[in-house]
Design a protein around this motif. Structure first.
Motif, PDB file in Angstrom:
ATOM      1  N   LEU A 194       0.827  -1.212   0.000  1.00 27.54           N
ATOM      2  CA  LEU A 194       0.000   0.000   0.000  1.00 27.54           C
ATOM      3  C   LEU A 194       0.857   1.255   0.000  1.00 27.54           C
ATOM      4  O   LEU A 194       0.529   2.252  -0.655  1.00 27.54           O
ATOM      5  N   LYS A 195       1.977   1.202   0.725  1.00 23.11           N
ATOM      6  CA  LYS A 195       2.877   2.360   0.750  1.00 23.11           C
ATOM      7  C   LYS A 195       3.437   2.635  -0.643  1.00 23.11           C
ATOM      8  O   LYS A 195       3.431   3.775  -1.109  1.00 23.11           O
ATOM      9  N   ILE A 196       3.858   1.589  -1.323  1.00 19.86           N
ATOM     10  CA  ILE A 196       4.379   1.745  -2.684  1.00 19.86           C
ATOM     11  C   ILE A 196       3.267   2.229  -3.613  1.00 19.86           C
ATOM     12  O   ILE A 196       3.486   3.073  -4.479  1.00 19.86           O
ATOM     13  N   GLY A 197       2.061   1.721  -3.404  1.00 24.48           N
ATOM     14  CA  GLY A 197       0.941   2.125  -4.243  1.00 24.48           C
ATOM     15  C   GLY A 197       0.586   3.592  -4.109  1.00 24.48           C
ATOM     16  O   GLY A 197       0.086   4.201  -5.048  1.00 24.48           O
ATOM     17  N   LEU A 198       0.859   4.159  -2.961  1.00 19.86           N
ATOM     18  CA  LEU A 198       0.531   5.571  -2.740  1.00 19.86           C
ATOM     19  C   LEU A 198       1.558   6.536  -3.320  1.00 19.86           C
ATOM     20  O   LEU A 198       1.336   7.749  -3.316  1.00 19.86           O
ATOM     21  N   LEU A 199       2.665   6.026  -3.846  1.00 17.02           N
ATOM     22  CA  LEU A 199       3.671   6.909  -4.444  1.00 17.02           C
ATOM     23  C   LEU A 199       3.135   7.627  -5.677  1.00 17.02           C
ATOM     24  O   LEU A 199       3.364   8.821  -5.860  1.00 17.02           O
ATOM     25  N   SER A 200       2.422   6.917  -6.525  1.00 16.49           N
ATOM     26  CA  SER A 200       1.916   7.513  -7.762  1.00 16.49           C
ATOM     27  C   SER A 200       0.926   8.648  -7.506  1.00 16.49           C
ATOM     28  O   SER A 200       1.088   9.744  -8.056  1.00 16.49           O
TER      29      SER A 200
END
Length: 119
Positions: free
Chosen positions: A89-95
């Motif tokens: 989820l953390k990586i997903g929120l980068l975009s």
């Protein structure tokens, strides 16, 4: 520092992060152009507004595509660790975060142009 930035771009999904970076650079170049040469018809400022909104929507599209992929992987897995889920989820929120930053930079530039506008 440079490597960290490019790692974040790659972690957030190059398909969505690099176009957002390009949109950010285009907005900055257009803002500088308007500061230096002016914008009599308002076309350039309108273009900056549209690009910034597109960057915001593009970032959230990247999040939803990544979230769909993550849910597919979770549905196939038999045992999911909370740390793996949180990291994904953390990586997903980068975009979407980068899309928001692009939007805010462009909008701050437009505000600065309005303050600098000569009537």
């Amino acid at each position: 520092m440079n490597f960290l930035f490019f790692n974040l771009l790659n972690d957030g999904g190059p398909t969505f992060m690099y176009p957002t970076l390009l949109m950010l650079l285009i907005c900055i170049v257009l803002i500088v152009k308007v500061f230096l040469k002016g914008d009599l018809g308002g076309k350039t400022v309108s273009l900056i507004k549209h690009i910034s909104l597109f960057a915001l929507a593009w970032g959230f599209l990247g999040f939803f595509v990544g979230l769909i992929d993550a849910f597919d992987a979770i549905s196939r897995a038999t045992d999911i660790n909370q740390g793996v889920l949180a990291g994904g989820l953390k990586i997903g929120l980068l975009s979407p975060s980068f899309g928001i930053v692009t939007f805010l930079v462009a909008r701050l530039g437009i505000i600065a142009l309005l303050f600098n506008k000569k009537d």
